[in-house]
Design a protein around this motif. Structure first.
Motif, PDB file in Angstrom:
ATOM      1  N   PHE A  12       0.996  -1.157   0.007  1.00 26.00           N
ATOM      2  CA  PHE A  12      -0.008   0.050  -0.051  1.00 26.00           C
ATOM      3  C   PHE A  12       0.841   1.187   0.107  1.00 26.00           C
ATOM      4  O   PHE A  12       0.541   2.229  -0.705  1.00 26.00           O
ATOM      5  CB  PHE A  12      -1.035  -0.142   1.294  1.00 26.00           C
ATOM      6  CG  PHE A  12      -1.978   1.172   1.154  1.00 26.00           C
ATOM      7  CD1 PHE A  12      -3.129   1.215   0.654  1.00 26.00           C
ATOM      8  CD2 PHE A  12      -1.587   2.218   2.009  1.00 26.00           C
ATOM      9  CE1 PHE A  12      -4.170   2.227   0.660  1.00 26.00           C
ATOM     10  CE2 PHE A  12      -2.459   3.403   2.120  1.00 26.00           C
ATOM     11  CZ  PHE A  12      -3.613   3.283   1.354  1.00 26.00           C
ATOM     12  N   THR A  13       1.998   1.292   0.920  1.00 30.37           N
ATOM     13  CA  THR A  13       2.839   2.265   0.874  1.00 30.37           C
ATOM     14  C   THR A  13       3.548   2.700  -0.293  1.00 30.37           C
ATOM     15  O   THR A  13       3.837   3.896  -0.843  1.00 30.37           O
ATOM     16  CB  THR A  13       3.999   2.111   2.018  1.00 30.37           C
ATOM     17  OG1 THR A  13       3.131   2.078   3.235  1.00 30.37           O
ATOM     18  CG2 THR A  13       4.684   3.390   2.382  1.00 30.37           C
ATOM     19  N   TYR A  19       0.005   5.808  -7.955  1.00 33.70           N
ATOM     20  CA  TYR A  19      -1.304   5.454  -8.692  1.00 33.70           C
ATOM     21  C   TYR A  19      -2.428   6.333  -8.057  1.00 33.70           C
ATOM     22  O   TYR A  19      -3.635   6.497  -8.843  1.00 33.70           O
ATOM     23  CB  TYR A  19      -1.732   4.263  -8.594  1.00 33.70           C
ATOM     24  CG  TYR A  19      -0.572   3.262  -9.592  1.00 33.70           C
ATOM     25  CD1 TYR A  19      -0.423   3.533 -10.960  1.00 33.70           C
ATOM     26  CD2 TYR A  19      -0.062   2.280  -8.857  1.00 33.70           C
ATOM     27  CE1 TYR A  19       0.553   2.772 -11.712  1.00 33.70           C
ATOM     28  CE2 TYR A  19       1.041   1.295  -9.716  1.00 33.70           C
ATOM     29  CZ  TYR A  19       0.997   1.784 -10.941  1.00 33.70           C
ATOM     30  OH  TYR A  19       2.055   1.164 -11.595  1.00 33.70           O
ATOM     31  N   ARG A  20      -1.868   7.312  -7.147  1.00 30.26           N
ATOM     32  CA  ARG A  20      -3.334   8.106  -6.529  1.00 30.26           C
ATOM     33  C   ARG A  20      -4.416   7.350  -6.469  1.00 30.26           C
ATOM     34  O   ARG A  20      -5.499   7.773  -6.922  1.00 30.26           O
ATOM     35  CB  ARG A  20      -3.419   9.274  -7.643  1.00 30.26           C
ATOM     36  CG  ARG A  20      -2.235  10.156  -7.553  1.00 30.26           C
ATOM     37  CD  ARG A  20      -2.426  11.451  -8.415  1.00 30.26           C
ATOM     38  NE  ARG A  20      -3.820  12.213  -8.216  1.00 30.26           N
ATOM     39  CZ  ARG A  20      -4.597  12.797  -8.870  1.00 30.26           C
ATOM     40  NH1 ARG A  20      -4.206  12.726 -10.300  1.00 30.26           N
ATOM     41  NH2 ARG A  20      -5.605  13.412  -8.668  1.00 30.26           N
ATOM     42  N   MET A  21      -4.401   6.300  -5.588  1.00 31.50           N
ATOM     43  CA  MET A  21      -5.564   5.462  -5.507  1.00 31.50           C
ATOM     44  C   MET A  21      -6.719   6.049  -4.643  1.00 31.50           C
ATOM     45  O   MET A  21      -6.624   6.733  -3.779  1.00 31.50           O
ATOM     46  CB  MET A  21      -5.149   4.207  -4.895  1.00 31.50           C
ATOM     47  CG  MET A  21      -4.788   3.073  -5.558  1.00 31.50           C
ATOM     48  SD  MET A  21      -4.523   1.495  -4.716  1.00 31.50           S
ATOM     49  CE  MET A  21      -2.598   1.678  -4.537  1.00 31.50           C
ATOM     50  N   GLU A  22      -8.154   5.686  -5.306  1.00 32.51           N
ATOM     51  CA  GLU A  22      -9.231   6.292  -4.609  1.00 32.51           C
ATOM     52  C   GLU A  22      -9.863   5.172  -4.338  1.00 32.51           C
ATOM     53  O   GLU A  22     -10.217   4.304  -5.406  1.00 32.51           O
ATOM     54  CB  GLU A  22      -9.839   7.466  -5.492  1.00 32.51           C
ATOM     55  CG  GLU A  22     -11.031   7.904  -4.833  1.00 32.51           C
ATOM     56  CD  GLU A  22     -11.983   8.847  -5.783  1.00 32.51           C
ATOM     57  OE1 GLU A  22     -12.885   9.559  -5.284  1.00 32.51           O
ATOM     58  OE2 GLU A  22     -11.415   9.165  -6.822  1.00 32.51           O
ATOM     59  N   VAL A  49      -3.698  -4.752  -5.633  1.00 31.39           N
ATOM     60  CA  VAL A  49      -4.429  -3.553  -5.538  1.00 31.39           C
ATOM     61  C   VAL A  49      -5.896  -3.909  -4.814  1.00 31.39           C
ATOM     62  O   VAL A  49      -6.216  -3.192  -3.941  1.00 31.39           O
ATOM     63  CB  VAL A  49      -4.867  -2.736  -6.754  1.00 31.39           C
ATOM     64  CG1 VAL A  49      -5.887  -1.891  -6.759  1.00 31.39           C
ATOM     65  CG2 VAL A  49      -3.512  -1.954  -7.361  1.00 31.39           C
ATOM     66  N   VAL A  50      -6.615  -4.804  -5.120  1.00 35.22           N
ATOM     67  CA  VAL A  50      -7.753  -5.222  -4.732  1.00 35.22           C
ATOM     68  C   VAL A  50      -7.301  -5.991  -3.057  1.00 35.22           C
ATOM     69  O   VAL A  50      -8.049  -5.462  -2.149  1.00 35.22           O
ATOM     70  CB  VAL A  50      -8.545  -6.465  -5.226  1.00 35.22           C
ATOM     71  CG1 VAL A  50      -9.567  -7.020  -4.313  1.00 35.22           C
ATOM     72  CG2 VAL A  50      -8.832  -6.093  -6.611  1.00 35.22           C
ATOM     73  N   GLY A  51      -6.230  -6.631  -2.874  1.00 31.13           N
ATOM     74  CA  GLY A  51      -5.830  -6.982  -1.601  1.00 31.13           C
ATOM     75  C   GLY A  51      -5.610  -5.918  -0.390  1.00 31.13           C
ATOM     76  O   GLY A  51      -6.006  -6.074   0.799  1.00 31.13           O
ATOM     77  N   ILE A  52      -4.908  -4.893  -1.010  1.00 35.51           N
ATOM     78  CA  ILE A  52      -4.546  -3.656  -0.078  1.00 35.51           C
ATOM     79  C   ILE A  52      -5.445  -2.539   0.048  1.00 35.51           C
ATOM     80  O   ILE A  52      -5.641  -2.025   1.261  1.00 35.51           O
ATOM     81  CB  ILE A  52      -3.165  -2.944  -0.523  1.00 35.51           C
ATOM     82  CG1 ILE A  52      -3.524  -2.253  -1.960  1.00 35.51           C
ATOM     83  CG2 ILE A  52      -2.107  -3.918  -0.793  1.00 35.51           C
ATOM     84  CD1 ILE A  52      -2.447  -1.412  -2.446  1.00 35.51           C
ATOM     85  N   THR A  53      -6.700  -2.654  -0.882  1.00 32.16           N
ATOM     86  CA  THR A  53      -7.767  -1.701  -0.482  1.00 32.16           C
ATOM     87  C   THR A  53      -9.080  -2.482   0.065  1.00 32.16           C
ATOM     88  O   THR A  53      -9.857  -2.000   0.742  1.00 32.16           O
ATOM     89  CB  THR A  53      -8.304  -0.975  -1.867  1.00 32.16           C
ATOM     90  OG1 THR A  53      -8.468  -2.257  -2.797  1.00 32.16           O
ATOM     91  CG2 THR A  53      -7.195  -0.264  -2.507  1.00 32.16           C
ATOM     92  N   SER A  54      -9.257  -3.878   0.039  1.00 30.62           N
ATOM     93  CA  SER A  54      -9.913  -4.628   1.011  1.00 30.62           C
ATOM     94  C   SER A  54      -9.893  -4.453   2.207  1.00 30.62           C
ATOM     95  O   SER A  54      -8.842  -4.515   3.082  1.00 30.62           O
ATOM     96  CB  SER A  54     -10.171  -6.213   0.347  1.00 30.62           C
ATOM     97  OG  SER A  54     -11.106  -6.701   1.163  1.00 30.62           O
TER      98      SER A  54
END
Length: 196
Positions: A12-13, A19-22, A49-54
């Motif tokens: 995540f860091t 990628y300026r994730m929202e 990406v799914v793993g770190i935002t879930s």
């Protein structure tokens, strides 16, 4: 902190500023119970990406070949990945996914089966509907909107869970349920593409 949470924080860091994730719709994510997390697939980075935002740990199927690579074979099981033989009916992978769902865990899949770089959502494989019907879990649709380009906004949208119980009760076919899942992902894409 276990290895999964450690890896999640490291990735995540590393990825968020690039990628300026929202992340949208986390309030839709059930805090407990089995969830089949179904997302569109546009890039090799989609699983992390799914793993770190879930908000909950996600168990992903990964192609068997990756588990034979020196470093990955020890890391992948630690981040809740399990092997699947591509192009074959892998009964062990099916059993593992169903067991995880019945244990109340989150299993992540990409119903398109492979990355789709056309910008449109491809056809989903019936396996998504099979897991939804047999896994005693609700389905969480997810949409990833790119591009994966440095300093461009990347959106991850979690929709409201799809209640699969009515489809189980009338013994719907896996293909029909897959179409329902894909339509839910498409709705998220349609709603948020124009806002990107």
């Amino acid at each position: 902190m276990d290895f999964y949470q450690f890896a999640k924080s490291v990735v995540f860091t590393a990825l968020k500023p690039i990628y300026r994730m929202e992340v949208i719709g986390l309030e839709n994510f059930p805090k407990e119970g089995g969830i089949l997390l179904c997302s569109n697939h546009i890039d090799a980075l989609d699983p992390p990406v799914v793993g770190i935002t879930s908000p909950r740990p996600v168990n992903f199927m990964a192609k068997e070949e990756l588990f034979k690579l020196p470093i990955l074979k020890s890391i992948l099981p630690s981040v809740h990945a399990f092997p699947v033989k591509r192009g074959l009916s892998d009964r062990q992978a099916l059993r593992t996914a169903l067991d995880l769902l019945k244990q109340g865990q989150v299993v992540g899949i990409f119903p398109e089966g492979t990355r789709n770089k056309t910008g449109t959502l491809g056809k989903g494989f019936s396996g998504a509907g099979f897991f939804a019907l047999k896994g005693e879990a609700n389905v969480m649709p997810c949409a990833i909107i790119g591009p994966y380009k440095p300093f461009r906004r990347l959106k991850v949208i979690y929709g409201k869970p799809i209640d699969i119980a009515p489809y189980r009760e009338r013994r719907a076919k896996a293909e029909e349920v897959t179409e329902v899942i894909m339509a839910s992902i498409q709705e998220l894409l349609d709603e948020h593409y124009k806002k990107n």
